[in-house]
Design an enzyme around this catalytic site. Structure first.
Site, PDB file in Angstrom:
ATOM      1  N   TRP A 105       0.829  -1.207   0.000  1.00 60.83           N
ATOM      2  CA  TRP A 105       0.000   0.000   0.000  1.00 60.83           C
ATOM      3  C   TRP A 105       0.861   1.253   0.000  1.00 60.83           C
ATOM      4  O   TRP A 105       0.363   2.353   0.247  1.00 60.83           O
ATOM      5  CB  TRP A 105      -0.920   0.008   1.233  1.00 60.83           C
ATOM      6  CG  TRP A 105      -0.199   0.163   2.559  1.00 60.83           C
ATOM      7  CD1 TRP A 105       1.052  -0.272   2.882  1.00 60.83           C
ATOM      8  CD2 TRP A 105      -0.699   0.820   3.726  1.00 60.83           C
ATOM      9  NE1 TRP A 105       1.367   0.057   4.178  1.00 60.83           N
ATOM     10  CE2 TRP A 105       0.301   0.728   4.728  1.00 60.83           C
ATOM     11  CE3 TRP A 105      -1.893   1.464   4.053  1.00 60.83           C
ATOM     12  CZ2 TRP A 105       0.148   1.250   6.009  1.00 60.83           C
ATOM     13  CZ3 TRP A 105      -2.039   1.989   5.326  1.00 60.83           C
ATOM     14  CH2 TRP A 105      -1.033   1.876   6.281  1.00 60.83           C
ATOM     15  N   GLU A 129      -0.426  -4.749  11.952  1.00 60.56           N
ATOM     16  CA  GLU A 129       0.180  -6.044  11.583  1.00 60.56           C
ATOM     17  C   GLU A 129       0.590  -6.908  12.768  1.00 60.56           C
ATOM     18  O   GLU A 129       0.646  -8.132  12.634  1.00 60.56           O
ATOM     19  CB  GLU A 129       1.387  -5.862  10.651  1.00 60.56           C
ATOM     20  CG  GLU A 129       1.037  -5.374   9.273  1.00 60.56           C
ATOM     21  CD  GLU A 129       2.220  -5.431   8.324  1.00 60.56           C
ATOM     22  OE1 GLU A 129       2.025  -5.819   7.168  1.00 60.56           O
ATOM     23  OE2 GLU A 129       3.347  -5.078   8.738  1.00 60.56           O
ATOM     24  N   LYS A 133       2.891  -2.392  16.328  1.00 61.88           N
ATOM     25  CA  LYS A 133       4.032  -2.127  15.456  1.00 61.88           C
ATOM     26  C   LYS A 133       3.981  -0.675  14.972  1.00 61.88           C
ATOM     27  O   LYS A 133       4.978   0.033  14.963  1.00 61.88           O
ATOM     28  CB  LYS A 133       3.993  -3.080  14.270  1.00 61.88           C
ATOM     29  CG  LYS A 133       5.109  -2.925  13.261  1.00 61.88           C
ATOM     30  CD  LYS A 133       4.935  -3.928  12.129  1.00 61.88           C
ATOM     31  CE  LYS A 133       6.062  -3.854  11.113  1.00 61.88           C
ATOM     32  NZ  LYS A 133       5.852  -4.813   9.990  1.00 61.88           N
ATOM     33  N   GLN A 134       2.804  -0.266  14.538  1.00 63.27           N
ATOM     34  CA  GLN A 134       2.520   1.127  14.201  1.00 63.27           C
ATOM     35  C   GLN A 134       1.056   1.353  14.565  1.00 63.27           C
ATOM     36  O   GLN A 134       0.208   0.519  14.284  1.00 63.27           O
ATOM     37  CB  GLN A 134       2.769   1.398  12.719  1.00 63.27           C
ATOM     38  CG  GLN A 134       2.093   0.414  11.776  1.00 63.27           C
ATOM     39  CD  GLN A 134       2.565   0.566  10.343  1.00 63.27           C
ATOM     40  OE1 GLN A 134       3.100   1.597   9.958  1.00 63.27           O
ATOM     41  NE2 GLN A 134       2.370  -0.458   9.551  1.00 63.27           N
TER      42      GLN A 134
END
Length: 825
Positions: free
Chosen positions: A380, A519, A640-641
C-alpha cells in the site's frame, strides 16, 4: 578503516570514507542508481556476490514465480528478478605478457592465476584508500580507491557510474587506472554475468532463487564489438537482452580477447600503462526485455542500442541535463542536515518512479528497485508516495494508478472467490495482481516458519481509492476520475458494503475478520482463526470510500453514469441506498475514553515495556521477540505502528471530525489528543512508516515531541534504524513520506472544491522551507514558508487564477502574480 558519512557531505553529495565490510550492504542500497526503468545497487564492480557484497540489477515490473519446499510444505513465491549483472569489471597489474591472443580468440574464463596474480579486490588485496561519492545533482556514483598488490605495485582507481536518466535502457561505467610506482601492463576484464540468483535476503535463502535460464553469450563483430548475453525468466518467460561496448578511451590497448562461458560474456583487455599516466576504459551497456513496448527481440534491441549509443562524455552530459530537469520540477529547499537527507530521499524516489515509469506496467515496490526485501512486491506504499508525485509528476501517478486499474478484473475475481462483491485488492501484488502474500514467514530470531495472515489487510483497497481521489483533486484530471477512477472506486465501495454485516444488538454494521496496518495483531488470543473485528482504521476508511463514491456518482454526467452502471451491473438506487446506510452506521469501537484499534483491544493485557527494553534494548520487532519466547503479541496492547493514528495522517482534523460525525460519533480535540497519547505509550515503531505517521500527527496537534519522530523518519534508512533491513532495499514509502511531511504535513496543503487549501503549523526545527508544485495545470507554483509568513508565486500562463484558502481567509492569485500572507499564531 571505518565507514561513515564524510564531513564533506554537501546539499548535493553523499560521501562515504573508508571501507568496512559491516557497512557494505547498507552503502550498496543507499548508492543505488536507477532511472525508473531499471536500477543497479552500488556494489563494487570488481566484487562478486558473497557474504559481504551483493550486486543486483532490477527491472521495474519484471517478476518470476518459483516453488520451494519449506518445512515440508510447498511454497510458491513470485519475486522481482535479479537480472544479469552488467557491472563486472576487474583489473590487475601483469607480471609478464599474457597469452591473450587476437580479437577472435574465445575460451573458458580462467581462474585469475598467473601471470597477473590475483585480481584486485578490497577483501583480498591491500586497500590504501577508498571513497564513494554519490552525486545527487547528476545521478552519478563516483569512486576513488588505491590498491597495492602483493608485488608492491600501487594502482589508483577512479570510477564514474550512471544508470542513464535520458535513455532508460543505457548505463555507463567509466574506469580510470593510474600506475603510481610502476610502468607496465594492466589487464582489465569486463563481463556480463547471467549466473546471478536472488539471494540478497538471508531469511529467504531456503527458497529457490534461480530465476534465469536458457542463458547464451556471444559477440557482435563490427568496427566496434558488442559482447552480449541473452536469457529468460524460467516461468514468466520474460526474455532479457544485455549488450556491452567496452572500449579504451585513453591509453594504449595491446590486446583484446573474449572468453565467454555459458553464463558469462567476458572480454579481456591488456593496456600498456606508464607510471603516473591514467588509462581509461569505458563500458556502455544496454538492457532490454520482451516486456518493453515496441520491442520484439530484446537482444537485437540491446545490441543495436549499445552500438548506436554516443560516447561516454556525451552520455555524462545528457545524464546531467536529464537530472537538472528533474530537480527543477521537484525542487525542495530545506536548510541544514534535514534538507540534505530529504534531498537524498527525493533522489531515490525519482530513481524508482521517474517519468519513464509512467509508460510501464509497474507499481510502487515497497523497497524501491534497490534490493530484494519483500520480494519486490507492491503493498500500500503508494499511499505515502503518490501524494508527493501528484504535485510534481502527475503523469507518473496516473501510470501507477493504471497499474491498479489493469488488475481490477483480478481483484473482482478474487472478491468473488471469497464470496464477496466488488474488488478485493491483494495486500501484496506483483506481475498479474493475484495475492502474493506468502503463507509462511520466517522469524529469524526463533528460526521458525509461522503462518502469515497479513493477506487479511483488505484496507489496501481503501488506499487505492484514496490515491485515485487525491490524484484527481491535485491534477484536475476529470477524465480519469470519470472513467477508470470511477470504476475502481465503485468496485471498492461495493466490496466494503458487501463486507459489512448488520448487528441488530449494536444497531450498526460491522466488518469482521480483518487485519489493520498495525500487523502485530492478526488474531484474538487463543482464537482458532485469524482476523480481528472492527478495526477502526479499516471501518473509517471504508466509510470514506462509500461516501466519496456516492458523491462521485451523483456528480457524473448522466451518459457516463449510465455507461458505468451498465458496465459494472450497478443495481440502481437499492444498492446505493445500502452504501449510504453503511457509510453512516459502521461501528467504531471505543474504550477508556479513546478510539479502540479494534473491538476488544482494551481487553488485552498491558506489556511490561520497561522490562523488555531493559532485557532486549531494541524492541522494534517486538512480535519476533515474543514469539521466540513462546508468547504472542496478540495478547498485548502493543502495536508495530498505531493504525488508529493513521487516520490523522490521511485526513485533516476537520475532515476526520466530520467523518466521525457522519458515523454518529463525536470526535473533538480532547478525545483525539487523548487517543494520540494512549497509543504513543503502546507502540514499538517496528515499521519505518511509524515514526513518519507519529511525527505528522503530533505536528498537527502542536506537540513539542513531534520533531523526535520526524527525525526518526528522516534517519530511518541512512542510520538503518530497523537493524540491517536497509541493506536489503530502501523503504520507499517512508522516504517519500518525509518529503510529503514538508509538502503537505507542515503546510496543511490540500485540494478541495477547486481551491488550494493551506493551514501551516509551526515546527521550530523545520521553520523555513520552500518547494515547487504542479497544480491543476499550473507548472512551478512556488511556496515558501518562514516563521509567520507564507509566500506564494504562480508562474505566468493562460490558466485561471488559483484560489488559496487559509483558515481565516481566501485569496486569489493570478498567473504571473505572487502574494505574501501573514500566518495566524
Amino acid at each position: 578503516m571505518t565507514d561513515h558519512v564524510s564531513d564533506r557531505v554537501t546539499d548535493w553529495t553523499w560521501e562515504y570514507e573508508g571501507y568496512d565490510v559491516k557497512q557494505v550492504r547498507l552503502r550498496e542500497s543507499l548508492c543505488t542508481l536507477g532511472n525508473g526503468y531499471f536500477a543497479t545497487r552500488g556494489a563494487l564492480p570488481e566484487c562478486t556476490a558473497d557474504g559481504v557484497h551483493y550486486p543486483g540489477t532490477y527491472v521495474a515490473g519484471c517478476y518470476n514465480r518459483l516453488t520451494s519446499t519449506v518445512t515440508g510444505h510447498r511454497v510458491e513465491n513470485e519475486d522481482m528478478v535479479n537480472v544479469p549483472n552488467w557491472l563486472p569489471l576487474r583489473f590487475r597489474a601483469l607480471d609478464s605478457p599474457p597469452e591473450v591472443g587476437g580479437p577472435d580468440e574465445t575460451g573458458p574464463e580462467d581462474d585469475g592465476g598467473e601471470p597477473g596474480g590475483p585480481w584486485l579486490t578490497p577483501d583480498a588485496t591491500t586497500l590504501l584508500e577508498h571513497r564513494l561519492r554519490l552525486r545527487l545533482d547528476r545521478g552519478l556514483l563516483e569512486r576513488h580507491a588505491r590498491y597495492q598488490d602483493r608485488a608492491g605495485r600501487r594502482l589508483t582507481l577512479r570510477q564514474w557510474r550512471a544508470v542513464h536518466m535520458a535513455d532508460p535502457h543505457l548505463a555507463l561505467l567509466r574506469t580510470e587506472l593510474t600506475p603510481e610506482n610502476f610502468s607496465g601492463r594492466i589487464e582489465v576484464e569486463s563481463a556480463l554475468d547471467g549466473s546471478v540468483t536472488n539471494a540478497g535476503v538471508p531469511r529467504y535463502r531456503e527458497l529457490d532463487g534461480r530465476h534465469l535460464t536458457a542463458t547464451r553469450t556471444g559477440t557482435h563483430r563490427g568496427p566496434v564489438d558488442a559482447d552480449w548475453l541473452e536469457c529468460r525468466t524460467s516461468t514468466s518467460q520474460v526474455r532479457i537482452g544485455v549488450a556491452a561496448r567496452t572500449t579504451v578511451h585513453t591509453g594504449t590497448e595491446s590486446g583484446s580477447a573474449t572468453r565467454h562461458g555459458p553464463e558469462r560474456a567476458v572480454r579481456r583487455l591488456v593496456l600498456d600503462a606508464e607510471q603516473g599516466v591514467p588509462v581509461t576504459v569505458d563500458k556502455v551497456v544496454a538492457l532490454h526485455t520482451s516486456a518493453d513496448t515496441a520491442v520484439s527481440d530484446p537482444l537485437a534491441a540491446a545490441v543495436d542500442r549499445v552500438l548506436r549509443a554516443p560516447g561516454a562524455d556525451t552520455l555524462l552530459g545528457t545524464q546531467h541535463t536529464a537530472w537538472r530537469q528533474l530537480w527543477r520540477r521537484a525542487e525542495l529547499s530545506v536548510p541544514g542536515p534535514a534538507g540534505r537527507i530529504l534531498r537524498l530521499h527525493l533522489f531515490h524516489v525519482l530513481q524508482t518512479l521517474s517519468p519513464h515509469t509512467a509508460g510501464l506496467d509497474a507499481g510502487v515496490p515497497a523497497r524501491g528497485l534497490h534490493g530484494e526485501a519483500y520480494r519486490g512486491h507492491i503493498f500500500w506504499d503508494e499511499l505515502f508516495v503518490l501524494p508527493y508525485l501528484n504535485l510534481h509528476f502527475p503523469e507518473v501517478s496516473r501510470g501507477l494508478l493504471d497499474y491498479r486499474y489493469r488488475r481490477l478484473e483480478r481483484a473482482c475475481n478474487d472478491a468473488r472467490d471469497a464470496g464477496r462483491a466488488g474488488a478485493m485488492y491483494p495486500w501484496q501484488s506483483g506481475s498479474d495482481g493475484r495475492e502474493e502474500t506468502q503463507r509462511l514467514h520466517l522469524n529469524p530470531r526463533s528460526g521458525r516458519w509461522l503462518p502469515d495472515n497479513s493477506r487479511l489487510q483488505h484496507h489496501v483497497g481503501s488506499a487505492v481509492a484514496y490515491n485515485v481521489w487525491q490524484y484527481c483533486e491535485a491534477s484536475g484530471d476529470a477524465e480519469f476520475l470519470h472513467t477508470r477512477g470511477a470504476e475502481m472506486l465503485l468496485n471498492i465501495a461495493r466490496f466494503w458494503a458487501d463486507s459489512a454485516v448488520w448487528d441488530a444488538d449494536l444497531g450498526r454494521y460491522r466488518i469482521r475478520g480483518v487485519v489493520g496496518p498495525d500487523e502485530y495483531h492478526d488474531a484474538y488470543p487463543d482464537a482458532p482463526e485469524a482476523g480481528l473485528d472492527d478495526n477502526a482504521y479499516t471501518n473509517v476508511t471504508a466509510a470514506w470510500v462509500l461516501s466519496r463514491t456516492l458523491e462521485l456518482l451523483a456528480a457524473l454526467p448522466e451518459p457516463r453514469r449510465r455507461e458505468l452502471a451498465e458496465r459494472t451491473g450497478l443495481n440502481g438506487d437499492g444498492e446505493l441506498d445500502l452504501w449510504q446506510d453503511v457509510s453512516r452506521k459502521l461501528y467504531v469501537p471505543f474504550h477508556a475514553g479513546v478510539i479502540s484499534q479494534f473491538d476488544g483491544y482494551g481487553d488485552l493485557a498491558e506489556l511490561d515495556w520497561s522490562g523488555y527494553e531493559k532485557e532486549y534494548g531494541n524492541i522494534r520487532r517486538l512480535d519476533r521477540i515474543l514469539e521466540a519466547e513462546g508468547d504472542t503479541v496478540n495478547r498485548y496492547q502493543a502495536s508495530k505502528q498505531a493504525d488508529v493514528l493513521m487516520l490523522g495522517y490521511l485526513f485533516p482534523p476537520a475532515e476526520l471530525a466530520a467523518l466521525f460525525q457522519q458515523l454518529g460519533y463525536r470526535l473533538d480535540d480532547t478525545l483525539w489528543h487523548r487517543t494520540v497519547d494512549y497509543y504513543l505509550r503502546r507502540t514499538s515503531h517496528g515499521s519505518t512508516l511509524s515514526g513518519l505517521v507519529h511525527g505528522w500527527v503530533l505536528a498537527r496537534v502542536r506537540r513539542a515531541d513531534a520533531w523526535r519522530f520526524c527525525q526518526e523518519a528522516l534517519e530511518g534508512d541512512i542510520a538503518d534504524l530497523q537493524g540491517g533491513t536497509t541493506g536489503e532495499g530502501i523503504h520507499l514509502g517512508a522516504m517519500a513520506g518525509t518529503l510529503d511531511l514538508v509538502q503537505r504535513g507542515l503546510t496543511g496543503l490540500a485540494s478541495s472544491g477547486g481551491a488550494l487549501c493551506l493551514d501551516p503549523v509551526p515546527m521550530p526545527e523545520l521553520a523555513e522551507y520552500a518547494f515547487n508544485i504542479r497544480y491543476q495545470g499550473h507548472w512551478g507554483v512556488r511556496l515558501r514558508v518562514r516563521p509567520g509568513l507564507l509566500h506564494l508565486a504562480v508562474p505566468d500562463s493562460d490558466r485561471s487564477p488559483i484560489d488559496v484558502q487559509l483558515p481565516d481567509r481566501t485569496v486569489s492569485v493570478a498567473p504571473g502574480e505572487s502574494c505574501e500572507l501573514i500566518l495566524p499564531d
